[in-house]
Design a protein around this motif. Sequence first.
Motif, PDB file in Angstrom:
ATOM      1  N   LEU A  47      -0.395  -8.662 -12.625  1.00  0.00           N
ATOM      2  CA  LEU A  47      -0.044  -8.669 -14.254  1.00  0.00           C
ATOM      3  C   LEU A  47       1.777  -8.172 -14.608  1.00  0.00           C
ATOM      4  O   LEU A  47       2.329  -8.085 -16.311  1.00  0.00           O
ATOM      5  N   GLU A  48       2.955  -7.647 -14.049  1.00  0.00           N
ATOM      6  CA  GLU A  48       3.524  -7.028 -14.676  1.00  0.00           C
ATOM      7  C   GLU A  48       4.683  -8.722 -14.565  1.00  0.00           C
ATOM      8  O   GLU A  48       6.001  -8.722 -15.158  1.00  0.00           O
ATOM      9  N   GLY A  49       4.526  -9.858 -13.637  1.00  0.00           N
ATOM     10  CA  GLY A  49       4.957 -11.119 -13.500  1.00  0.00           C
ATOM     11  C   GLY A  49       5.645 -11.171 -12.158  1.00  0.00           C
ATOM     12  O   GLY A  49       6.511 -11.586 -11.961  1.00  0.00           O
ATOM     13  N   ARG A  50       5.712  -9.683 -11.127  1.00  0.00           N
ATOM     14  CA  ARG A  50       6.087  -9.253 -10.356  1.00  0.00           C
ATOM     15  C   ARG A  50       5.553 -10.459  -9.126  1.00  0.00           C
ATOM     16  O   ARG A  50       5.147  -9.952  -8.235  1.00  0.00           O
ATOM     17  N   ASN A  51       5.998 -11.636  -9.058  1.00  0.00           N
ATOM     18  CA  ASN A  51       4.393 -12.403  -8.867  1.00  0.00           C
ATOM     19  C   ASN A  51       4.959 -12.424  -7.280  1.00  0.00           C
ATOM     20  O   ASN A  51       4.905 -12.757  -6.274  1.00  0.00           O
ATOM     21  N   GLN A  52       6.777 -12.295  -6.902  1.00  0.00           N
ATOM     22  CA  GLN A  52       7.548 -12.581  -5.870  1.00  0.00           C
ATOM     23  C   GLN A  52       7.062 -11.564  -5.369  1.00  0.00           C
ATOM     24  O   GLN A  52       7.089 -11.562  -3.830  1.00  0.00           O
ATOM     25  N   ASP A  53       7.078 -10.607  -5.842  1.00  0.00           N
ATOM     26  CA  ASP A  53       7.031  -9.285  -5.005  1.00  0.00           C
ATOM     27  C   ASP A  53       6.450  -9.472  -4.182  1.00  0.00           C
ATOM     28  O   ASP A  53       5.824  -8.756  -2.814  1.00  0.00           O
ATOM     29  N   LEU A  54       4.637  -9.640  -5.743  1.00  0.00           N
ATOM     30  CA  LEU A  54       3.753 -10.164  -4.686  1.00  0.00           C
ATOM     31  C   LEU A  54       3.633 -10.248  -3.357  1.00  0.00           C
ATOM     32  O   LEU A  54       2.962 -10.411  -2.611  1.00  0.00           O
ATOM     33  N   ALA A  55       3.969 -11.417  -3.972  1.00  0.00           N
ATOM     34  CA  ALA A  55       3.577 -12.695  -2.359  1.00  0.00           C
ATOM     35  C   ALA A  55       4.281 -12.729  -1.626  1.00  0.00           C
ATOM     36  O   ALA A  55       4.260 -12.448   0.223  1.00  0.00           O
ATOM     37  N   ASP A  56       5.790 -11.800  -1.171  1.00  0.00           N
ATOM     38  CA  ASP A  56       6.189 -10.510  -0.534  1.00  0.00           C
ATOM     39  C   ASP A  56       5.880 -10.429   0.518  1.00  0.00           C
ATOM     40  O   ASP A  56       5.398 -10.015   2.072  1.00  0.00           O
ATOM     41  N   ASP A  57       4.906  -9.248   0.340  1.00  0.00           N
ATOM     42  CA  ASP A  57       4.243  -8.155   0.471  1.00  0.00           C
ATOM     43  C   ASP A  57       2.743  -9.000   1.368  1.00  0.00           C
ATOM     44  O   ASP A  57       2.563  -7.902   2.132  1.00  0.00           O
ATOM     45  N   LEU A  58       2.107  -9.265   0.855  1.00  0.00           N
ATOM     46  CA  LEU A  58       0.874 -10.886   0.714  1.00  0.00           C
ATOM     47  C   LEU A  58       1.019 -11.198   3.033  1.00  0.00           C
ATOM     48  O   LEU A  58       0.989 -11.154   3.525  1.00  0.00           O
ATOM     49  N   ARG A  59       2.879 -11.453   2.053  1.00  0.00           N
ATOM     50  CA  ARG A  59       2.899 -12.205   3.390  1.00  0.00           C
ATOM     51  C   ARG A  59       3.507 -11.105   4.088  1.00  0.00           C
ATOM     52  O   ARG A  59       2.770 -11.409   6.084  1.00  0.00           O
ATOM     53  N   ALA A  60       4.281 -10.357   4.006  1.00  0.00           N
ATOM     54  CA  ALA A  60       4.740  -9.022   4.879  1.00  0.00           C
ATOM     55  C   ALA A  60       3.556  -8.548   6.202  1.00  0.00           C
ATOM     56  O   ALA A  60       3.018  -8.232   6.901  1.00  0.00           O
ATOM     57  N   ARG A  61       1.817  -8.521   5.435  1.00  0.00           N
ATOM     58  CA  ARG A  61       1.220  -7.420   6.142  1.00  0.00           C
ATOM     59  C   ARG A  61      -0.195  -8.778   6.376  1.00  0.00           C
ATOM     60  O   ARG A  61      -0.391  -8.337   7.426  1.00  0.00           O
ATOM     61  N   MET A  62      -0.241  -9.807   6.499  1.00  0.00           N
ATOM     62  CA  MET A  62      -0.593 -10.901   6.934  1.00  0.00           C
ATOM     63  C   MET A  62       0.185 -11.149   8.399  1.00  0.00           C
ATOM     64  O   MET A  62      -0.334 -11.245   9.358  1.00  0.00           O
ATOM     65  N   GLU A  63       1.519 -11.200   8.478  1.00  0.00           N
ATOM     66  CA  GLU A  63       1.837 -11.228   9.607  1.00  0.00           C
ATOM     67  C   GLU A  63       2.203  -9.700  10.291  1.00  0.00           C
ATOM     68  O   GLU A  63       1.805 -10.144  11.618  1.00  0.00           O
ATOM     69  N   LYS A  64       1.952  -8.751   9.998  1.00  0.00           N
ATOM     70  CA  LYS A  64       1.544  -7.658  10.068  1.00  0.00           C
ATOM     71  C   LYS A  64      -0.500  -8.157  11.061  1.00  0.00           C
ATOM     72  O   LYS A  64       0.109  -7.763  12.158  1.00  0.00           O
ATOM     73  N   SER A  65      -0.643  -8.287  10.409  1.00  0.00           N
ATOM     74  CA  SER A  65      -2.355  -8.397  11.580  1.00  0.00           C
ATOM     75  C   SER A  65      -2.517  -8.544  11.429  1.00  0.00           C
ATOM     76  O   SER A  65      -2.973  -9.313  12.822  1.00  0.00           O
TER      77      SER A  65
END
Length: 71
Positions: A47-65
């Motif tokens: 909602l704050e428009g921090r889409n790249q931060d969100l995408a980076d966090d999701l990618r890191a979580r996916m790789e860890k999983s």
Amino acid sequence: MKCFEMYHRRGRPCLQYHIVRCMGPCVSGLCREGEYQEAVRDVRKLLEGRNQDLADDLRARMEKSAEETPV
């Protein structure tokens, strides 16, 4: 009172939980507070428009999983 605790009063989950659109914080035991807070942080980033931060966090979580999951 924290938001997570405020919704922890129901006896059974709603339809949104059953169609996988909700984590079910309103029912004790369906999700942990940490999971819920992480989801809230993700939504705030979106909602704050921090889409790249969100995408980076999701990618890191996916790789860890993926690393933790046995083949």
